[in-house]
Structure formats: structure tokens, C-alpha cells
Write a protein that holds these residues in place. Structure first.
Motif, PDB file in Angstrom:
ATOM      1  N   PRO A 105      19.252   7.404 -62.965  1.00 52.27           N
ATOM      2  CA  PRO A 105      19.169   6.302 -63.931  1.00 52.27           C
ATOM      3  C   PRO A 105      17.908   6.453 -64.778  1.00 52.27           C
ATOM      4  O   PRO A 105      16.987   7.176 -64.408  1.00 52.27           O
ATOM      5  N   PHE A 106      17.908   5.761 -65.908  1.00 52.39           N
ATOM      6  CA  PHE A 106      16.683   5.697 -66.716  1.00 52.39           C
ATOM      7  C   PHE A 106      15.977   4.384 -66.387  1.00 52.39           C
ATOM      8  O   PHE A 106      16.564   3.315 -66.502  1.00 52.39           O
ATOM      9  N   MET A 107      14.723   4.502 -65.988  1.00 51.60           N
ATOM     10  CA  MET A 107      13.984   3.338 -65.513  1.00 51.60           C
ATOM     11  C   MET A 107      12.673   3.219 -66.295  1.00 51.60           C
ATOM     12  O   MET A 107      11.976   4.210 -66.519  1.00 51.60           O
ATOM     13  N   ARG A 108      12.312   1.990 -66.672  1.00 53.75           N
ATOM     14  CA  ARG A 108      11.074   1.747 -67.405  1.00 53.75           C
ATOM     15  C   ARG A 108      10.522   0.369 -67.040  1.00 53.75           C
ATOM     16  O   ARG A 108      11.264  -0.535 -66.637  1.00 53.75           O
ATOM     17  N   VAL A 109       9.228   0.213 -67.206  1.00 56.82           N
ATOM     18  CA  VAL A 109       8.559  -1.065 -66.936  1.00 56.82           C
ATOM     19  C   VAL A 109       8.646  -1.945 -68.180  1.00 56.82           C
ATOM     20  O   VAL A 109       8.442  -1.478 -69.304  1.00 56.82           O
ATOM     21  N   LEU A 110       8.968  -3.217 -67.971  1.00 57.22           N
ATOM     22  CA  LEU A 110       9.005  -4.184 -69.080  1.00 57.22           C
ATOM     23  C   LEU A 110       7.714  -5.022 -69.121  1.00 57.22           C
ATOM     24  O   LEU A 110       7.043  -5.092 -70.140  1.00 57.22           O
ATOM     25  N   THR A 111       7.407  -5.682 -68.026  1.00 56.96           N
ATOM     26  CA  THR A 111       6.197  -6.516 -67.912  1.00 56.96           C
ATOM     27  C   THR A 111       5.693  -6.476 -66.466  1.00 56.96           C
ATOM     28  O   THR A 111       6.491  -6.252 -65.548  1.00 56.96           O
ATOM     29  N   PRO A 112       4.411  -6.716 -66.261  1.00 56.95           N
ATOM     30  CA  PRO A 112       3.322  -6.821 -67.245  1.00 56.95           C
ATOM     31  C   PRO A 112       2.953  -5.431 -67.755  1.00 56.95           C
ATOM     32  O   PRO A 112       3.471  -4.431 -67.253  1.00 56.95           O
ATOM     33  N   ARG A 113       2.058  -5.397 -68.696  1.00 53.80           N
ATOM     34  CA  ARG A 113       1.608  -4.105 -69.213  1.00 53.80           C
ATOM     35  C   ARG A 113       0.651  -3.489 -68.192  1.00 53.80           C
ATOM     36  O   ARG A 113      -0.362  -4.070 -67.819  1.00 53.80           O
ATOM     37  N   LYS A 140      -7.131  -6.001 -71.138  1.00 56.00           N
ATOM     38  CA  LYS A 140      -7.874  -5.843 -72.391  1.00 56.00           C
ATOM     39  C   LYS A 140      -7.274  -6.761 -73.460  1.00 56.00           C
ATOM     40  O   LYS A 140      -6.044  -6.889 -73.581  1.00 56.00           O
ATOM     41  N   ALA A 141      -8.167  -7.371 -74.216  1.00 54.80           N
ATOM     42  CA  ALA A 141      -7.726  -8.309 -75.260  1.00 54.80           C
ATOM     43  C   ALA A 141      -6.880  -7.579 -76.306  1.00 54.80           C
ATOM     44  O   ALA A 141      -7.243  -6.504 -76.774  1.00 54.80           O
ATOM     45  N   GLY A 142      -5.799  -8.176 -76.674  1.00 51.97           N
ATOM     46  CA  GLY A 142      -4.922  -7.592 -77.693  1.00 51.97           C
ATOM     47  C   GLY A 142      -3.947  -6.584 -77.104  1.00 51.97           C
ATOM     48  O   GLY A 142      -2.722  -6.673 -77.296  1.00 51.97           O
ATOM     49  N   LYS A 143      -4.464  -5.619 -76.337  1.00 55.85           N
ATOM     50  CA  LYS A 143      -3.598  -4.584 -75.779  1.00 55.85           C
ATOM     51  C   LYS A 143      -2.697  -5.130 -74.696  1.00 55.85           C
ATOM     52  O   LYS A 143      -1.553  -4.681 -74.531  1.00 55.85           O
ATOM     53  N   SER A 144      -3.177  -6.101 -73.921  1.00 57.54           N
ATOM     54  CA  SER A 144      -2.392  -6.643 -72.819  1.00 57.54           C
ATOM     55  C   SER A 144      -1.173  -7.417 -73.305  1.00 57.54           C
ATOM     56  O   SER A 144      -0.187  -7.554 -72.575  1.00 57.54           O
ATOM     57  N   LYS A 145      -1.242  -7.912 -74.526  1.00 59.07           N
ATOM     58  CA  LYS A 145      -0.133  -8.700 -75.063  1.00 59.07           C
ATOM     59  C   LYS A 145       0.929  -7.833 -75.757  1.00 59.07           C
ATOM     60  O   LYS A 145       2.001  -8.335 -76.103  1.00 59.07           O
ATOM     61  N   LYS A 146       0.596  -6.564 -75.978  1.00 60.98           N
ATOM     62  CA  LYS A 146       1.539  -5.671 -76.650  1.00 60.98           C
ATOM     63  C   LYS A 146       2.630  -5.252 -75.670  1.00 60.98           C
ATOM     64  O   LYS A 146       2.346  -4.671 -74.614  1.00 60.98           O
ATOM     65  N   ALA A 147       3.872  -5.535 -75.991  1.00 55.98           N
ATOM     66  CA  ALA A 147       4.990  -5.266 -75.076  1.00 55.98           C
ATOM     67  C   ALA A 147       5.394  -3.795 -75.124  1.00 55.98           C
ATOM     68  O   ALA A 147       5.226  -3.106 -76.138  1.00 55.98           O
ATOM     69  N   PHE A 148       5.925  -3.337 -74.012  1.00 54.65           N
ATOM     70  CA  PHE A 148       6.499  -1.990 -73.964  1.00 54.65           C
ATOM     71  C   PHE A 148       7.816  -1.972 -74.750  1.00 54.65           C
ATOM     72  O   PHE A 148       8.524  -2.979 -74.819  1.00 54.65           O
ATOM     73  N   SER A 149       8.147  -0.811 -75.320  1.00 59.99           N
ATOM     74  CA  SER A 149       9.401  -0.678 -76.078  1.00 59.99           C
ATOM     75  C   SER A 149      10.256   0.438 -75.487  1.00 59.99           C
ATOM     76  O   SER A 149       9.732   1.440 -74.975  1.00 59.99           O
TER      77      SER A 149
END
Length: 271
Positions: free
Chosen positions: A177-185, A234-243
């Protein structure tokens, strides 16, 4: 008297030779014309008798040596067209049963695994179907090693679980399967750009059809700790979602790199 008779006879002979010259010429012309006509007729008949077989022979010999008969050509074309038309028709039906069989195998396997995960009593993972799609899961990882820094991060940030998206291909379980993390960063822990996960068992080379989703998740939880994974603060980076697009590109790149240089086990110092 005899002399007189002779003279008269000579005169008559002379008259025969001299009278009606046109008549004689006409008779001669007629004779010549008949001779010409007869000559022409003979020549014509001779020409047809001689040349006709030659022409027929040439016409007969020519297609045999240089060109195949029209019927043979047409038969050859018809045979080729039948062969060409029969090839795809024979290959098309063979694909449908194969796909149907793969779909049945994948469905039975995932239904069985879903039931087994729901029977787990340790609340290690929980599964939700993405839009009621059996072939795409959202998996919540509730537990990691409680002695790890990642577990402390989860406690401090009130993070109840690590959410992952798992997509199962058509030929699962024979392909990973293809697996990836969504949240948290996350940072480190073999989690790369886009949420891609660097694990050999998720590649065709390292995958086995005996692996279950539960076993893969336990291996992922262990690799997070070994790779010193942490929640990004880290400020700003932690809120950026994975794609997903970035994750697929990153995973494809890392697979090529490891196929070239090999897969290396994490150092002992990592955990």
C-alpha cells in the motif's frame, strides 16, 4: 476466196484483241482486286492465327512471373484482416477475469483485516474508511513507545493520535500500500517531505503479501522512535499541512535512491 476468208478471220481476231478495252481492263482489275482481297484475307488470317496465341501466352505468363493473381491477393488480405481482428478479440476477454479476480482477492483480504483490527483490545490503532471506500483508509496511531521523546511531545501538545492515510492498489496484497502521514507535522523519524515514509517494507522490493496492516503500523511506530521522530513546533512550519502530491514525489525519489545505494539499517544510536 481462201485469201478473203483468211483476211476476214484475221480481222475478227484483231477485233477481239482490240474491242472493249475497258471491259478487259475491268476484268483485269476485278481479278487484281480479288487477288488483293484474297491476299489481305490470307494475311489477316495468318496474322491472327500466329499472333493471337503469342499474345495470349504473354498475357498468361506475365501475371504468373511478376504479379500474383487478384484472387490470391484478395484472399491474402482477407486472411491478414481476420488474423488481426482475431488477436485483440482473443486478448480482451482474458483481461476481465484477471481484474475481477484481483478485485475479489483485495476485497476479501481487506475485509478480513478490518475485522481483525476492530477486534484489537489494546486500542493500538483505529481505522476509518475514506468516503466509505474500502480501498482507502485513514488510520489513527494512538500509541508509540511511552519512553520516547515523541510520546512526551504527544502528551505536551495534547495530540491523541498520529493520523495516516493508506491507499491499497489493485493488486494488493501482492503489492504494498501507499502510506503517508497526514497530521501532526513530524520531523525526523523517517518521515520526509509531504509526509512520505522511508520504509523498505513499503516498497515492492521489501514487501511481502504476508504483511498485515497492523504489522506495518507497529513497524512504523518503532521506526518513528528509532529515527528520533518529534512533533514540529516551529512557528509557521508546524501549521503547514502535508500534501499527497509532494509525498508521492518524495517516495518515488527515495525508492530510486535506495535501489541504487541499498537500504541501510538505522544506527544503534538512533534507538
Amino acid at each position: 476466196m481462201a485469201t478473203l476468208l483468211r483476211k476476214i478471220g484475221l480481222i475478227r481476231l484483231h477485233d477481239r484483241d482490240t474491242e472493249d478495252p475497258k471491259h478487259h481492263q475491268g476484268s483485269l482489275k476485278g481479278t487484281k482486286g480479288n487477288q488483293k482481297n484474297n491476299t489481305k484475307h490470307c494475311n489477316t488470317s495468318n496474322e491472327t492465327n500466329i499472333s493471337t496465341p503469342e499474345i495470349k501466352a504473354k498475357k498468361f505468363d506475365h501475371p504468373v512471373k511478376d504479379k500474383p493473381p487478384v484472387k490470391e491477393k484478395q484472399q491474402g488480405k482477407d486472411t491478414k484482416e481476420k488474423q488481426q481482428s482475431s488477436k485483440p478479440s482473443s486478448s480482451i476477454p482474458s483481461l476481465a477475469p484477471h481484474r475481477q479476480h484481483c478485485t475479489q482477492v483485495r476485497t476479501r483480504r481487506l475485509m478480513k483485516e478490518l475485522q481483525e483490527i476492530r477486534r484489537l483490545g489494546d486500542n493500538f490503532i483505529t481505522v476509518e474508511l475514506m468516503d466509505d471506500n474500502l480501498f482507502e483508509w485513514n488510520v489513527k496511531l494512538h500509541q508509540v513507545d511511552k519512553d520516547s521523546a515523541l510520546w512526551q511531545d504527544m502528551k505536551e501538545t495534547n495530540t491523541e493520535f498520529i493520523l495516516l492515510n493508506v491507499t491499497f492498489p489493485d493488486n494488493f496484497p501482492f503489492s504494498p500500500p501507499f502510506m503517508r502521514v497526514l497530521t501532526p507535522r513530524l520531523e525526523n523519524g523517517y518521515v520526509l517531505d509531504g509526509g512520505a515514509i522511508c520504509m523498505e517494507l513499503l516498497t515492492p522490493r521489501g514487501w511481502s503479501s504476508a504483511y498485515t496492516v497492523e504489522a506495518v503500523m507497529r513497524q512504523f511506530a518503532a521506526s518513528l522512535v528509532k529515527g528520533q521522530g518529534r512533533i514540529c513546533r516551529k512557528a509557521g512550519k508546524s501549521k503547514k499541512a502535508f500534501s499527497r502530491k509532494e509525498a508521492e514525489a518524495t517516495f518515488k525519489s527515495l525508492v530510486k535512491t535506495h535501489e541504487k545505494y541499498g537500504w541501510v539499517s538505522p544506527p544503534v544510536s538512533d534507538g
